[in-house]
Design a protein around this motif. Structure first.
Motif: not given
Length: 108
Positions: A26-28, A75-79
Protein backbone atom coordinates in the motif's frame (compact mmCIF):
# COMPACT_ATOMS: atom_id res chain seq x y z
CA UNK A 1 3.76 5.38 -6.75
CA UNK A 2 1.91 2.75 -8.78
CA UNK A 3 3.74 0.25 -10.91
CA UNK A 4 3.99 1.34 -14.51
CA UNK A 5 4.61 -0.74 -17.58
CA UNK A 6 6.81 0.80 -20.24
CA UNK A 7 6.85 -0.88 -23.66
CA UNK A 8 10.32 -1.49 -25.04
CA UNK A 9 10.27 -3.27 -28.37
CA UNK A 10 13.28 -5.55 -28.72
CA UNK A 11 11.99 -7.66 -31.56
CA UNK A 12 8.75 -8.23 -33.41
CA UNK A 13 7.15 -9.07 -30.08
CA UNK A 14 7.23 -6.20 -27.59
CA UNK A 15 8.45 -6.82 -24.05
CA UNK A 16 7.58 -4.83 -20.99
CA UNK A 17 9.79 -3.56 -18.24
CA UNK A 18 8.39 -3.10 -14.77
CA UNK A 19 9.46 0.00 -12.91
CA UNK A 20 8.26 1.61 -9.73
CA UNK A 21 7.36 0.05 -6.41
CA UNK A 22 5.94 -3.26 -5.33
CA UNK A 23 2.24 -3.28 -6.34
CA UNK A 24 1.35 -5.43 -3.32
CA UNK A 25 2.43 -2.67 -0.96
CA UNK A 26 0.00 0.00 0.00
CA UNK A 27 1.26 3.53 -0.61
CA UNK A 28 3.08 4.70 2.49
CA UNK A 29 5.32 7.57 3.35
CA UNK A 30 8.76 7.37 1.81
CA UNK A 31 11.93 7.17 3.87
CA UNK A 32 14.84 9.31 2.70
CA UNK A 33 18.34 8.32 3.74
CA UNK A 34 20.93 11.06 4.11
CA UNK A 35 23.46 10.72 1.32
CA UNK A 36 25.73 13.32 2.92
CA UNK A 37 26.42 11.29 6.06
CA UNK A 38 30.08 10.59 6.67
CA UNK A 39 31.86 7.96 8.70
CA UNK A 40 30.26 4.96 7.01
CA UNK A 41 32.73 3.63 4.45
CA UNK A 42 31.39 1.07 2.02
CA UNK A 43 27.74 2.12 2.41
CA UNK A 44 25.69 2.95 -0.67
CA UNK A 45 23.00 5.13 0.88
CA UNK A 46 20.95 5.28 -2.32
CA UNK A 47 20.80 1.47 -2.50
CA UNK A 48 19.72 1.38 1.16
CA UNK A 49 17.02 3.96 0.45
CA UNK A 50 15.70 1.94 -2.50
CA UNK A 51 15.43 -1.22 -0.39
CA UNK A 52 13.80 0.61 2.53
CA UNK A 53 11.16 2.08 0.21
CA UNK A 54 10.69 -1.15 -1.77
CA UNK A 55 11.68 0.40 -5.09
CA UNK A 56 12.04 -2.33 -7.71
CA UNK A 57 14.36 -3.83 -8.71
CA UNK A 58 15.78 -4.19 -5.22
CA UNK A 59 19.58 -3.89 -5.18
CA UNK A 60 21.79 -6.33 -3.30
CA UNK A 61 23.27 -4.90 -0.11
CA UNK A 62 26.40 -5.76 1.82
CA UNK A 63 26.15 -6.71 5.53
CA UNK A 64 26.58 -3.16 6.85
CA UNK A 65 23.95 -1.82 4.42
CA UNK A 66 21.56 -4.66 5.33
CA UNK A 67 21.72 -3.82 9.02
CA UNK A 68 21.24 -0.10 8.35
CA UNK A 69 18.24 -0.84 6.13
CA UNK A 70 16.82 -3.21 8.77
CA UNK A 71 17.09 -0.48 11.43
CA UNK A 72 15.31 2.03 9.21
CA UNK A 73 12.56 -0.42 8.27
CA UNK A 74 12.12 -1.38 11.94
CA UNK A 75 11.62 2.31 12.77
CA UNK A 76 9.07 2.45 9.94
CA UNK A 77 7.27 -0.43 11.72
CA UNK A 78 7.72 -3.12 9.06
CA UNK A 79 7.47 -6.72 10.25
CA UNK A 80 10.50 -9.01 10.47
CA UNK A 81 9.10 -11.05 7.56
CA UNK A 82 8.76 -7.97 5.33
CA UNK A 83 12.26 -6.81 6.21
CA UNK A 84 13.74 -10.27 5.62
CA UNK A 85 12.07 -10.53 2.21
CA UNK A 86 13.48 -7.20 1.03
CA UNK A 87 16.96 -7.92 2.37
CA UNK A 88 16.97 -11.53 1.15
CA UNK A 89 17.78 -12.88 4.60
CA UNK A 90 15.89 -15.15 6.99
CA UNK A 91 13.37 -13.60 9.43
CA UNK A 92 15.46 -15.12 12.23
CA UNK A 93 18.39 -12.91 11.18
CA UNK A 94 16.22 -9.81 11.55
CA UNK A 95 15.08 -11.01 14.98
CA UNK A 96 18.71 -11.48 16.05
CA UNK A 97 19.61 -7.97 14.88
CA UNK A 98 16.67 -6.54 16.81
CA UNK A 99 17.70 -8.42 19.97
CA UNK A 100 21.25 -7.10 19.62
CA UNK A 101 19.99 -3.53 19.20
CA UNK A 102 17.86 -3.91 22.33
CA UNK A 103 20.90 -5.15 24.30
CA UNK A 104 22.89 -2.13 23.01
CA UNK A 105 20.17 0.26 24.19
CA UNK A 106 19.98 -1.37 27.63
CA UNK A 107 23.77 -1.25 28.01
CA UNK A 108 23.95 2.48 27.22
Amino acid sequence: MPTTYVPRPRSVASTYVISGTDPAREPTRRVYVSTTATGAPGVDFLAVERVVNGDLPLPSLNEVEQELAARLMTRAELTADEIAERLRVKPRTVSRWRAAWKREEEGS
